[in-house]
Design an enzyme around this catalytic site. Structure first.
Site, short mmCIF file in Angstrom:
data_model
loop_
_atom_site.label_atom_id
_atom_site.label_comp_id
_atom_site.label_asym_id
_atom_site.label_seq_id
_atom_site.Cartn_x
_atom_site.Cartn_y
_atom_site.Cartn_z
N LYS A 17 0.86 -1.20 0.06
CA LYS A 17 0.11 -0.07 0.09
C LYS A 17 0.85 1.20 0.00
CE LYS A 17 -2.40 -0.90 3.94
NZ LYS A 17 -1.68 -2.13 4.10
N LYS A 39 -1.14 9.32 6.38
CA LYS A 39 -1.28 7.75 6.97
C LYS A 39 -2.05 8.23 8.32
CE LYS A 39 -0.20 3.38 7.45
NZ LYS A 39 -0.09 2.35 6.71
N ALA A 119 -4.50 1.06 6.77
CA ALA A 119 -3.66 0.18 7.63
C ALA A 119 -4.28 -1.14 7.67
CB ALA A 119 -3.42 0.48 9.13
N ASN A 177 0.03 -6.46 -7.08
CA ASN A 177 1.51 -6.60 -6.78
C ASN A 177 1.95 -7.90 -6.42
OD1 ASN A 177 4.20 -5.89 -5.68
ND2 ASN A 177 3.17 -5.05 -3.76
#
Length: 226
Positions: A17, A39, A119, A177
């Site tokens: 991420k 964040k 998160a 990914n």
């Protein structure tokens, strides 16, 4: 309505991420002057310059075009690399969506575009009754889903997309990914998700032995983000 930011989530923790968020920040700077990463909750800190900071936050700051107060781009920094609500409890802190949303609102006044990195996955708790999905709903930004391509990714990605849409948010795109270099039929899994996720594939990241420079990661922005 003009594009002013997105929320980056993942199928799990450790799926890339931060790398994708930083790459988005670099790509967005080609079209927007003031771009900043956020964040809201960082759990797991390293010592730097006599203080403690999240490596994820450092990466987002390096990719942003404006510098902002730490209380805004990372309002909650927790020392232990645990689930946010557990790390907060152990540190004697109380987390809330209202607290994180206030920081986001203040950040919006300083930037044209805010890229918010979550998160873990979509429903990570921050207290007994709220999750980071509740923050994403409050922000009401389009969502980018980072899929860690490994065994089990089909189910994780499809369930995540279903939850994002059930929460009333727009899945603007996803990034594949390859976090497991030994995964067989990785491309076939990516093609299966391309057919089923109902959102554009913004980019494919190959396996990296070491994290690459986010400026070298090529992502295709949705047309209305440009």
């Amino acid at each position: 309505m003009a594009f002013d930011g997105c929320f980056v989530t993942g199928t799990d923790t450790g799926v890339g991420k931060t790398l994708v968020s930083a790459a988005l920040l670099h790509a967005l700077q080609q079209h927007h002057a003031r771009v900043v990463g956020m964040k809201p909750v960082a759990a797991g800190l390293v010592e730097q310059g006599g203080g403690w900071v999240s490596e994820d936050v450092l990466a987002l700051r390096a990719a942003s075009s404006v510098a902002v107060p730490a209380a805004l781009d990372n309002p909650v920094a927790l020392s232990e690399a645990l689930a946010p609500h557990i790390a907060a409890q152990r540190a004697g802190h109380t987390l809330s969506v209202a607290q994180l949303l206030a920081a986001h609102h203040a950040l919006r006044a300083l930037a044209d575009v805010v890229v918010v990195e979550g998160a873990g996955g979509w429903r990570v708790p921050i207290n007994a009754s709220e999750t980071l999905a509740d923050l994403a709903r409050a922000i009401a930004a389009p969502v980018v889903l980072v899929v860690g391509v490994r065994l089990g990714c089909l189910n994780h990605a499809l369930l995540s997309a279903e939850a994002i849409r059930a929460d009333g948010l727009h899945l603007a795109g996803w990034v594949a990914n390859r976090v497991d270099p030994a995964m067989p039929c990785a491309q076939e899994n990516i093609e299966a998700l391309r057919e089923r996720l109902g959102a554009p594939l913004l980019g494919q990241l190959p396996w990296f032995d070491t994290p690459p420079d986010a400026r070298r990661v090529q992502l295709q922005l949705p047309p209305d983000w440009q």
